[in-house]
Scaffold this active site. Sequence first.
Site, PDB file in Angstrom:
ATOM      1  N   GLY A  14       0.750  -1.344  -0.147  1.00 40.99           N
ATOM      2  CA  GLY A  14       0.222   0.074  -0.109  1.00 40.99           C
ATOM      3  C   GLY A  14       0.835   1.195   0.064  1.00 40.99           C
ATOM      4  O   GLY A  14       0.399   2.246   0.648  1.00 40.99           O
ATOM      5  N   THR A  15       1.921   1.321  -0.479  1.00 38.57           N
ATOM      6  CA  THR A  15       2.587   2.477  -0.610  1.00 38.57           C
ATOM      7  C   THR A  15       1.881   3.369  -1.662  1.00 38.57           C
ATOM      8  O   THR A  15       2.146   4.843  -1.337  1.00 38.57           O
ATOM      9  CB  THR A  15       4.366   2.525  -1.158  1.00 38.57           C
ATOM     10  N   ASN A  16       1.537   3.007  -2.833  1.00 41.54           N
ATOM     11  CA  ASN A  16       0.792   3.925  -3.576  1.00 41.54           C
ATOM     12  C   ASN A  16      -0.522   4.623  -2.744  1.00 41.54           C
ATOM     13  O   ASN A  16      -0.765   5.866  -2.882  1.00 41.54           O
ATOM     14  CB  ASN A  16       0.350   3.014  -4.860  1.00 41.54           C
ATOM     15  N   MET A  92      -4.249  -7.330  -6.791  1.00 41.41           N
ATOM     16  CA  MET A  92      -3.483  -8.275  -7.717  1.00 41.41           C
ATOM     17  C   MET A  92      -4.596  -9.154  -8.006  1.00 41.41           C
ATOM     18  O   MET A  92      -4.254 -10.424  -8.104  1.00 41.41           O
ATOM     19  CB  MET A  92      -2.359  -9.012  -6.850  1.00 41.41           C
ATOM     20  N   ARG A  93      -5.719  -8.775  -8.285  1.00 42.51           N
ATOM     21  CA  ARG A  93      -6.772  -9.787  -9.051  1.00 42.51           C
ATOM     22  C   ARG A  93      -7.212  -9.015 -10.329  1.00 42.51           C
ATOM     23  O   ARG A  93      -7.273  -7.728 -10.582  1.00 42.51           O
ATOM     24  CB  ARG A  93      -7.994  -9.428  -8.081  1.00 42.51           C
ATOM     25  N   HIS A 111       0.625   0.706 -12.895  1.00 39.70           N
ATOM     26  CA  HIS A 111       1.205  -0.196 -13.531  1.00 39.70           C
ATOM     27  C   HIS A 111       2.566   0.040 -13.620  1.00 39.70           C
ATOM     28  O   HIS A 111       3.215   1.032 -13.950  1.00 39.70           O
ATOM     29  CB  HIS A 111       0.842  -0.818 -14.770  1.00 39.70           C
TER      30      HIS A 111
HETATM   31  C1  GRF Z   1       3.216  -1.185  -7.577  1.00 33.03           C
HETATM   32  O1  GRF Z   1       4.543  -1.434  -8.295  1.00 33.03           O
HETATM   33  C2  GRF Z   1       2.236  -0.978  -8.774  1.00 33.03           C
HETATM   34  O2  GRF Z   1       2.463  -0.428  -9.731  1.00 33.03           O
HETATM   35  C3  GRF Z   1       1.582  -2.270  -8.851  1.00 33.03           C
HETATM   36  O3  GRF Z   1       1.718  -3.052  -7.933  1.00 33.03           O
HETATM   37  C4  GRF Z   1       2.887  -2.415  -6.884  1.00 33.03           C
HETATM   38  C5  GRF Z   1       1.956  -1.843  -5.570  1.00 33.03           C
HETATM   39  O4  GRF Z   1       2.838  -1.497  -4.686  1.00 33.03           O
HETATM   40  N1  GRF Z   1       0.376  -2.592  -9.509  1.00 33.03           N
HETATM   41  P1  GRF Z   1       2.096  -0.663  -3.298  1.00 33.03           P
HETATM   42  O5  GRF Z   1       1.224  -1.880  -2.690  1.00 33.03           O
HETATM   43  O6  GRF Z   1       1.582   0.259  -3.739  1.00 33.03           O
HETATM   44  O7  GRF Z   1       3.406  -0.455  -2.441  1.00 33.03           O
END
Ligand code: GRF
Length: 202
Positions: A14-16, A92-93, A111
């Site tokens: 969940g860093t994004n 991731m689904r 992505h």
């Molecule tokens: C990121 O690299 C995103 O582009 C991909 O999965 C990763 C998720 O990272 N879809 P986080 O969970 O946001 O740290």
Amino acid sequence: MDKLKIAVLISGSGTNLQALIDACKNPDYPAEIVMVLSNKPSAPGLSRAKKAGIETCVINHKDYPTREDFDKAMDVTIRASGAQFVCMAGFMRILSEWFVDQWYDKLINIHPSLLPSFKGVDGQKQALEAGVKIAGCTVHFVRKEMDSGPIIAQAAVPIESGDTVESLTAKILEQEHKCYPLALELVASGKAKIINEIVVIG
Ligand code: GRF
């Protein structure tokens, strides 16, 4: 200001999500996160949401017989939260066509490659193996084909000799954390419009 209400879908660290949470703290940011949904009960990103006082929900895909049953359960929960828009952030689904249709033009994803190159898993590894000199990330609207749809924003990252999957992943992630809030801002403010399946910034 009427802020766009967002649900964020996660599966992992969940860093994004954190980058979006931080952006939403700015009173001028045109979006607010109303719910974080994870398909994995142990996703560390759930703690980030809780810490920020955001409602969380776990819907475990393993509890549903089909992909569409799982997606329908998500849809009910997302709508109940009041969300008007959905951001996938490390979710991731693969979504069913049904879900993509329900949220058409209201569903975006990030992505870790410069799409349309290197779709699917391990985008960073694919870039290294292909020997390209520039990698990056893409935020795009979601369509039924995996990792496709109108591109809102991209950020480029140079690949240097000595880069590994780990080092490249870290460099791309740093850009992701800038690119995702920027892309969401463009969409939520109404500046990004889809014209003939191309995003135009007006
Ligand atoms: C990121 O690299 C995103 O582009 C991909 O999965 C990763 C998720 O990272 N879809 P986080 O969970 O946001 O740290």
